[in-house]
Motif scaffolding. Structure first.
Motif, PDB file in Angstrom:
ATOM      1  N   PHE A   1      -7.564   3.419  -3.974  1.00  0.00           N
ATOM      2  CA  PHE A   1      -8.201   2.414  -3.121  1.00  0.00           C
ATOM      3  C   PHE A   1      -9.090   3.140  -2.123  1.00  0.00           C
ATOM      4  O   PHE A   1      -8.612   3.946  -1.340  1.00  0.00           O
ATOM      5  CB  PHE A   1      -7.143   1.564  -2.421  1.00  0.00           C
ATOM      6  CG  PHE A   1      -6.404   0.690  -3.400  1.00  0.00           C
ATOM      7  CD1 PHE A   1      -6.928  -0.544  -3.760  1.00  0.00           C
ATOM      8  CD2 PHE A   1      -5.233   1.129  -4.008  1.00  0.00           C
ATOM      9  CE1 PHE A   1      -6.282  -1.339  -4.700  1.00  0.00           C
ATOM     10  CE2 PHE A   1      -4.588   0.344  -4.953  1.00  0.00           C
ATOM     11  CZ  PHE A   1      -5.114  -0.893  -5.291  1.00  0.00           C
ATOM     12  N   ASP A  46     -11.602   1.526  -0.215  1.00  0.00           N
ATOM     13  CA  ASP A  46     -12.051   0.723   0.922  1.00  0.00           C
ATOM     14  C   ASP A  46     -11.249  -0.570   0.969  1.00  0.00           C
ATOM     15  O   ASP A  46     -10.865  -1.105  -0.066  1.00  0.00           O
ATOM     16  CB  ASP A  46     -13.547   0.391   0.796  1.00  0.00           C
ATOM     17  CG  ASP A  46     -14.101  -0.233   2.068  1.00  0.00           C
ATOM     18  OD1 ASP A  46     -14.274   0.514   3.042  1.00  0.00           O
ATOM     19  OD2 ASP A  46     -14.323  -1.460   2.089  1.00  0.00           O
ATOM     20  N   GLY A  47     -11.013  -1.058   2.171  1.00  0.00           N
ATOM     21  CA  GLY A  47     -10.340  -2.341   2.329  1.00  0.00           C
ATOM     22  C   GLY A  47      -8.865  -2.244   1.985  1.00  0.00           C
ATOM     23  O   GLY A  47      -8.297  -1.153   1.889  1.00  0.00           O
ATOM     24  N   ASP A  48      -8.281  -3.399   1.766  1.00  0.00           N
ATOM     25  CA  ASP A  48      -6.840  -3.459   1.566  1.00  0.00           C
ATOM     26  C   ASP A  48      -6.561  -4.550   0.545  1.00  0.00           C
ATOM     27  O   ASP A  48      -6.969  -5.698   0.732  1.00  0.00           O
ATOM     28  CB  ASP A  48      -6.215  -3.799   2.934  1.00  0.00           C
ATOM     29  CG  ASP A  48      -4.734  -4.118   2.832  1.00  0.00           C
ATOM     30  OD1 ASP A  48      -4.181  -4.077   1.714  1.00  0.00           O
ATOM     31  OD2 ASP A  48      -4.148  -4.412   3.887  1.00  0.00           O
ATOM     32  N   PRO A  49      -5.870  -4.202  -0.552  1.00  0.00           N
ATOM     33  CA  PRO A  49      -5.626  -5.211  -1.582  1.00  0.00           C
ATOM     34  C   PRO A  49      -4.918  -6.448  -1.022  1.00  0.00           C
ATOM     35  O   PRO A  49      -5.117  -7.548  -1.513  1.00  0.00           O
ATOM     36  CB  PRO A  49      -4.750  -4.498  -2.613  1.00  0.00           C
ATOM     37  CG  PRO A  49      -4.582  -3.107  -2.158  1.00  0.00           C
ATOM     38  CD  PRO A  49      -5.359  -2.883  -0.904  1.00  0.00           C
ATOM     39  N   THR A  99      -5.539  -7.991   1.656  1.00  0.00           N
ATOM     40  CA  THR A  99      -6.455  -8.931   2.300  1.00  0.00           C
ATOM     41  C   THR A  99      -7.434  -9.548   1.311  1.00  0.00           C
ATOM     42  O   THR A  99      -8.213 -10.422   1.678  1.00  0.00           O
ATOM     43  CB  THR A  99      -7.302  -8.208   3.367  1.00  0.00           C
ATOM     44  OG1 THR A  99      -8.110  -7.248   2.690  1.00  0.00           O
ATOM     45  CG2 THR A  99      -6.434  -7.527   4.395  1.00  0.00           C
ATOM     46  N   THR A 148      -9.995  -8.099   0.020  1.00  0.00           N
ATOM     47  CA  THR A 148     -11.318  -7.480   0.110  1.00  0.00           C
ATOM     48  C   THR A 148     -11.118  -5.977  -0.001  1.00  0.00           C
ATOM     49  O   THR A 148     -10.561  -5.365   0.918  1.00  0.00           O
ATOM     50  CB  THR A 148     -12.006  -7.814   1.441  1.00  0.00           C
ATOM     51  OG1 THR A 148     -12.133  -9.238   1.529  1.00  0.00           O
ATOM     52  CG2 THR A 148     -13.386  -7.191   1.517  1.00  0.00           C
ATOM     53  N   PHE A 149     -11.477  -5.420  -1.128  1.00  0.00           N
ATOM     54  CA  PHE A 149     -11.253  -3.981  -1.301  1.00  0.00           C
ATOM     55  C   PHE A 149     -12.094  -3.425  -2.441  1.00  0.00           C
ATOM     56  O   PHE A 149     -12.649  -4.181  -3.247  1.00  0.00           O
ATOM     57  CB  PHE A 149      -9.767  -3.680  -1.559  1.00  0.00           C
ATOM     58  CG  PHE A 149      -9.273  -4.194  -2.886  1.00  0.00           C
ATOM     59  CD1 PHE A 149      -8.771  -5.469  -3.014  1.00  0.00           C
ATOM     60  CD2 PHE A 149      -9.306  -3.379  -4.020  1.00  0.00           C
ATOM     61  CE1 PHE A 149      -8.308  -5.943  -4.241  1.00  0.00           C
ATOM     62  CE2 PHE A 149      -8.850  -3.847  -5.245  1.00  0.00           C
ATOM     63  CZ  PHE A 149      -8.353  -5.134  -5.350  1.00  0.00           C
ATOM     64  N   VAL A 150     -12.166  -2.106  -2.488  1.00  0.00           N
ATOM     65  CA  VAL A 150     -12.812  -1.393  -3.584  1.00  0.00           C
ATOM     66  C   VAL A 150     -11.841  -0.323  -4.063  1.00  0.00           C
ATOM     67  O   VAL A 150     -11.229   0.370  -3.248  1.00  0.00           O
ATOM     68  CB  VAL A 150     -14.140  -0.732  -3.135  1.00  0.00           C
ATOM     69  CG1 VAL A 150     -14.812  -0.013  -4.303  1.00  0.00           C
ATOM     70  CG2 VAL A 150     -15.084  -1.770  -2.530  1.00  0.00           C
ATOM     71  N   ALA A 151     -11.683  -0.212  -5.370  1.00  0.00           N
ATOM     72  CA  ALA A 151     -10.826   0.827  -5.948  1.00  0.00           C
ATOM     73  C   ALA A 151     -11.607   1.571  -7.020  1.00  0.00           C
ATOM     74  O   ALA A 151     -12.440   0.984  -7.698  1.00  0.00           O
ATOM     75  CB  ALA A 151      -9.581   0.202  -6.558  1.00  0.00           C
ATOM     76  N   ALA A 205     -14.053  -3.928  -7.619  1.00  0.00           N
ATOM     77  CA  ALA A 205     -14.115  -4.449  -6.256  1.00  0.00           C
ATOM     78  C   ALA A 205     -13.749  -5.919  -6.225  1.00  0.00           C
ATOM     79  O   ALA A 205     -14.048  -6.670  -7.154  1.00  0.00           O
ATOM     80  CB  ALA A 205     -15.502  -4.265  -5.665  1.00  0.00           C
ATOM     81  N   ASN A 228     -16.438  -7.222  -2.369  1.00  0.00           N
ATOM     82  CA  ASN A 228     -17.237  -6.224  -1.648  1.00  0.00           C
ATOM     83  C   ASN A 228     -18.409  -5.774  -2.529  1.00  0.00           C
ATOM     84  O   ASN A 228     -18.460  -4.640  -3.006  1.00  0.00           O
ATOM     85  CB  ASN A 228     -16.385  -5.030  -1.216  1.00  0.00           C
ATOM     86  CG  ASN A 228     -17.137  -4.150  -0.221  1.00  0.00           C
ATOM     87  OD1 ASN A 228     -18.370  -4.198  -0.155  1.00  0.00           O
ATOM     88  ND2 ASN A 228     -16.415  -3.344   0.538  1.00  0.00           N
TER      89      ASN A 228
END
Ligand SMILES: Cc1cc2nc3c(=O)[nH]c(=O)nc-3n(C[C@H](O)[C@H](O)[C@H](O)COP(=O)(O)OP(=O)(O)OC[C@H]3O[C@@H](n4cnc5c(N)ncnc54)[C@H](O)[C@@H]3O)c2cc1C
Ligand code: FES
Lengths: 392, 114
Positions: A348, A350-353, A355, A357-360, A373, A376
């Motif tokens: 991961f 960016d962000g938080d799964p 919430t 909103t994230f990028v993995a 993503a 995002n």
């Protein structure tokens, strides 16, 4: 030896077919172009069918893929024409035969006959049971949903999840049954598949995994779905979303090599000189991974259309595009680009799964090979372009 | 070229918008507008993709085009015209100028927005 053909027939008047004739004209093709397709309507876009078209936020007209610029394409459209065979004509050209007994001869043929929804074996003719591939399917499903109380979706892949998400706002009881333990594990892997599947519960949709359909119950119209463990789920509408099969049978009598799609090289050439295949019906050789691969995604149809035009016109083609697809579920934009193996490490970035909103990224031997993503698009696009650069 | 009868709207100081950057503003009574600083200069277009609901400021700029971050429709920043599906409709373009180091947007404002 590569001479530009005098005439080209494109089979399949959908995304890949339309994109091919556009790309051919853009690259300077001036010969005769005919597009023949089974459906009655001119090319339209399928992704909204399981999303905004089902909910009524997108109209029939919005679906149409063409605009006034396409009037200048100088293409003969033959709608409502299903190809039934491909043979050699007496003068050595390719001859396409059609269901009405007519035929067309051409120097080159671009096959873009797409795919159709896979059906549950042995369940024909029950009212209320739907698959979703065409605009007619979507209209029929929308009509059924408007009168339904209990919707059961068989399959928690992209189509199933999108239909569930669209229906969740329609005051229906929605249940998704999925045979595998984790939905979307195939395309996204277990970890991210599970995160996406978590959206169902949040939106009041029941998800049953490891659940195998045994029978659809009902006399004329479906009344329930019975699972192999004996569970009976009441259902007045059932959507079967268990994948798609390529439309290849029509060419069974041709010499085309077929193996879960028309086999082509990386330039979209089939084994028959002058015959090409693109989009959902094609299983194309992937130079980077040295395997044949069939992709059922929107962007693939568009990029292969550009590739086939380059091949036909003998113009140099750019570097191979990075595979990309998106899905839209429960108000969230899901995007994936690159490739994935089950052994890739998910990171991961960016962000938080939690919430939504994230990028993995997917990492293999220290290299990033894929990116996923949720909500995002900006960062996703940057990773996607980075993947393209590292591949070039 | 600046059309007569347009109202200038101050976007930002040019120094805060280096080449490669984009800024999105929403002048009163207008939809969000994005100003792209490309190596060819400044271009302003409506920020929302004409296909669906994506912010073109999130997209990828290459030369004078921006690729939508959702479904990859490419728009010409100079004309707003998309190069292919799924977008069919051009995004609106707006005139930009630089006056005393300030980036100004010019558009015809409909009615008094105050
Ligand atoms: C409901 C739905 C939602 C989707 N959502 C997404 C998404 O969110 N993101 C994404 O990336 N992709 C999505 N896709 C996938 C995407 O729409 C397909 O990858 C794309 O349509 C493929 O284009 P194609 O032209 O190869 O095939 P198709 O669109 O299947 O078109 C093939 C055409 O050929 C015609 N045809 C078939 N046989 C013959 C014949 N013998 N003679 C003449 N014509 C024939 C068919 O009638 C059809 O019109 C979705 C698909 C569906 C169905
Ligand atoms: S939202 Fe921009 S191309 Fe679809």
């Amino acid at each position: 030896m590569n001479t530009v053909p005098n005439s080209i027939v494109v089979l399949g008047a959908s995304l890949a077919g339309l994109s091919a004739v556009r790309a051919l004209r853009e690259k300077g093709y001036t010969g005769r172009l005919v597009v023949a397709g089974s459906e009655t309507s001119l090319p339209y876009d399928r992704p909204p069918l399981s999303k905004e078209f089902l909910t009524g936020d997108v109209t029939d007209e919005d679906l149409l893929l063409m605009n006034s610029d396409d009037d200048t394409l100088d293409v003969e459209w033959r709608m409502n024409s299903t190809a039934t065979g491909l043979i050699r004509s007496p003068d050595g050209l390719h001859r396409v035969t059609f269901d009405d007994g007519s035929h067309l001869d051409a120097d080159a043929v671009v096959v873009a006959t797409g795919a159709r929804a896979r059906t549950l074996p042995g369940h024909f003719g029950l009212a209320g049971v739907h698959t979703l591939r065409s605009v007619d399917d979507a209209r029929a499903l929308r009509e059924s949903l408007s009168r339904a109380q209990n919707l059961v979706i068989v399959g928690a892949g992209f189509i199933g999840a999108e239909v569930a998400s669209s229906a969740a706002g329609m005051s229906l009881q929605v249940t998704v049954v999925e045979a595998s333990p984790t939905p979307l594990a195939g395309p996204l892997g277990i970890e991210l598949g599970a995160i996406c599947a978590g959206q169902h519960a949040v939106h009041g949709v029941r998800l049953l995994t490891g659940a195998v359909v045994d029978a659809l119950l009902g006399d004329d119209a479906v009344e329930a779905v019975r699972l192999s463990d004996g569970t009976v789920l009441p259902a007045d509408v059932v959507v079967v979303g268990i994948g798609a099969v390529p439309n290849v049978e029509w060419a069974g009598g041709s010499e085309l090599m077929i193996d879960d799609g028309f086999l082509t090289d990386s330039s979209c050439r089939t084994n028959l000189p002058g015959v090409y295949a693109i989009g959902d019906c094609a299983r194309t050789f992937d130079e980077a991974h040295q395997v044949h691969h069939r992709s059922e995604h929107w962007s693939n149809a568009v990029t292969q259309a550009a590739t086939v035009a380059d091949t036909i016109m003998a113009t140099p083609s750019g570097p191979a595009a990075i595979p990309y697809f998106w899905s839209h579920q429960y108000g969230k934009m899901l995007q994936f680009a690159g490739t994935r193996h089950s052994t890739d490490e998910v990171r991961f970035v960016d962000g938080d799964p939690g919430t939504g909103t994230f990028v993995a990224t997917y990492d293999r031997d220290g290299d990033t090979v894929g990116v996923f993503a949720m909500n995002n698009p900006r960062l996703f696009t940057r990773y996607k372009k980075q993947l393209a650069r590292s591949r070039a | 070229m600046i059309h007569p009868g347009t109202t200038p709207f101050a976007v930002c100081e040019l120094i805060t918008l280096p080449v490669g950057e984009v800024v999105t503003v929403t002048p009163p009574g207008m939809a969000p507008i994005s100003v792209f600083h490309t190596s060819d200069g400044l271009y302003a277009i409506d920020d929302t993709c004409t296909h669906q609901d994506a912010s073109l400021a999130d997209g990828w700029v290459e030369g004078c085009t921006v690729e939508c971050p959702l479904h990859e429709a490419c728009f010409d920043l100079r004309t707003g015209v998309p190069s292919g599906p799924p977008a069919k409709i051009a995004v609106r373009t707006h005139d930009v100028s630089i006056v005393d180091g300030t980036v100004l947007l010019h558009f015809e404002q409909k009615g008094d927005t105050r």
